[in-house]
Design an enzyme around this catalytic site. Structure first.
Site, PDB file in Angstrom:
ATOM      1  N   THR A  12       0.769  -1.211   0.192  1.00  0.00           N
ATOM      2  CA  THR A  12       0.219  -0.100   0.166  1.00  0.00           C
ATOM      3  C   THR A  12       0.758   1.067   0.130  1.00  0.00           C
ATOM      4  O   THR A  12       2.036   1.361   0.466  1.00  0.00           O
ATOM      5  CB  THR A  12      -0.923  -0.017   1.228  1.00  0.00           C
ATOM      6  OG1 THR A  12       0.035   0.228   2.375  1.00  0.00           O
ATOM      7  CG2 THR A  12      -1.907  -1.458   1.320  1.00  0.00           C
ATOM      8  N   ILE A  20       9.530   4.862  -0.343  1.00  0.00           N
ATOM      9  CA  ILE A  20       9.798   3.325   0.145  1.00  0.00           C
ATOM     10  C   ILE A  20       8.873   2.462  -0.418  1.00  0.00           C
ATOM     11  O   ILE A  20       9.136   1.296  -0.835  1.00  0.00           O
ATOM     12  CB  ILE A  20       9.749   3.562   1.638  1.00  0.00           C
ATOM     13  CG1 ILE A  20      10.750   4.125   2.355  1.00  0.00           C
ATOM     14  CG2 ILE A  20       9.826   1.862   2.250  1.00  0.00           C
ATOM     15  CD1 ILE A  20      10.795   4.225   3.863  1.00  0.00           C
ATOM     16  N   SER A 148       7.771   4.203  12.943  1.00  0.00           N
ATOM     17  CA  SER A 148       8.829   5.302  12.498  1.00  0.00           C
ATOM     18  C   SER A 148       9.538   5.429  14.012  1.00  0.00           C
ATOM     19  O   SER A 148      10.078   6.688  14.212  1.00  0.00           O
ATOM     20  CB  SER A 148       7.679   6.615  12.241  1.00  0.00           C
ATOM     21  OG  SER A 148       7.270   6.453  11.095  1.00  0.00           O
ATOM     22  N   TYR A 161       0.624  11.652  14.035  1.00  0.00           N
ATOM     23  CA  TYR A 161       1.383  10.781  13.212  1.00  0.00           C
ATOM     24  C   TYR A 161       2.050   9.853  14.294  1.00  0.00           C
ATOM     25  O   TYR A 161       2.093   8.679  14.164  1.00  0.00           O
ATOM     26  CB  TYR A 161       2.172  11.328  12.598  1.00  0.00           C
ATOM     27  CG  TYR A 161       3.128  10.617  11.463  1.00  0.00           C
ATOM     28  CD1 TYR A 161       2.636   9.870  10.467  1.00  0.00           C
ATOM     29  CD2 TYR A 161       4.538  10.343  11.887  1.00  0.00           C
ATOM     30  CE1 TYR A 161       3.470   9.005   9.903  1.00  0.00           C
ATOM     31  CE2 TYR A 161       5.205   9.474  11.053  1.00  0.00           C
ATOM     32  CZ  TYR A 161       4.795   8.617  10.243  1.00  0.00           C
ATOM     33  OH  TYR A 161       5.694   7.749   9.332  1.00  0.00           O
TER      34      TYR A 161
END
Length: 251
Positions: A12, A20, A148, A161
């Site tokens: 996705t 990436i 992350s 995020y």
């Protein structure tokens, strides 16, 4: 090299050439995997062009523009892949939604928009993939989520995020325990700061001294690790958050 012949992979968040997600598609295709990628707000001709690039590796490739904020996106993706390709054995949740925020700007809409893509779509894709794969005879699978490194330090001005990516890490660990008896591994990759086109010269100048390896992170770094985790060589690795940052100093 970790060969993925006769495998089908969903990736996705493949919406531009330097990301990436695009590099994972290339790496997997080089190793023989058929590719289904999703995109959103890509340049109008780019998905078709990228599809042709991937097909040049001698594999099948299909794609779809998918709004992952839609509650039914996960089922729609699985239905679409099953209709045009073999059922996938590999799921890469690479898509992400991010806006700059802080305690001054954060509001319900930012939270809801970020949650819908980063958490809800990822979680539902994982579970939909596992439920369908479970019904297939002698099937094994790989789920790889992108995170992350929220556990390694703060992400200032990216509260929504950071919170949602942190939730992906927690979900990965718990889901891995449920799916291990089914032969499905679940891991997450934290690629660290990666030069995918978003970095300004000023940002690069600030970050480069923090990389003990002497260079910025590249999309190829994450793609190599994803290929390993998707391979049979990694069948004994599950429930892990792999921090692949080239010695990046966060202090």
């Amino acid at each position: 090299m970790y060969y993925l012949n006769d495998k089908t992979a969903i990736i996705t968040g493949v919406s531009h050439d330097k990301g990436i997600g695009a590099e994972i598609c290339r790496r997997f295709a080089k190793e023989g995997a058929d590719i289904f990628f999703t995109h959103w707000s890509a340049d109008i001709d780019w998905p078709e062009s990228f599809q042709k690039e991937i097909k040049n590796y001698g594999v099948r490739c299909n794609h779809a523009e998918i709004d992952l904020s839609h509650p039914d996106a996960a089922a729609h993706i699985m239905d679409r892949v099953s209709a045009v390709m073999n059922f996938p054995q590999i799921l890469i949740n690479n898509a992400a939604h991010s806006v700059r925020d802080s305690y001054k700007e954060l509001n319900a809409k930012i939270l809801d928009d970020t949650y819908a893509v980063n958490m809800r779509s990822t979680f539902l894709l994982c579970t939909e993939f596992a439920r369908r794969l479970k019904d297939m005879k002698n099937a094994s699978g790989r789920i790889i989520n992108m995170t992350s490194g929220q556990a390694l330090g703060p992400m200032v001005n990216e509260l929504a995020y950071a919170a949602t990516k942190g939730a992906i890490s927690a979900f990965t660990v718990s889901l891995s325990a449920e799916l291990a008896p089914l032969g499905i591994t679940v891991n997450a990759i934290n690629p660290g700061p990666t030069d995918t086109g978003w970095m300004t010269g000023e940002i690069k100048e600030q970050l480069l001294p923090k990389f003990l390896s002497g260079r910025m992170g590249k999309p190829e770094d994450a793609a190599r690790l994803a290929a390993f985790l998707a391979s049979e060589e990694a069948q004994w690795i599950t429930g892990q958050i792999l921090n692949s940052e080239g010695g990046f100093l966060r202090s």
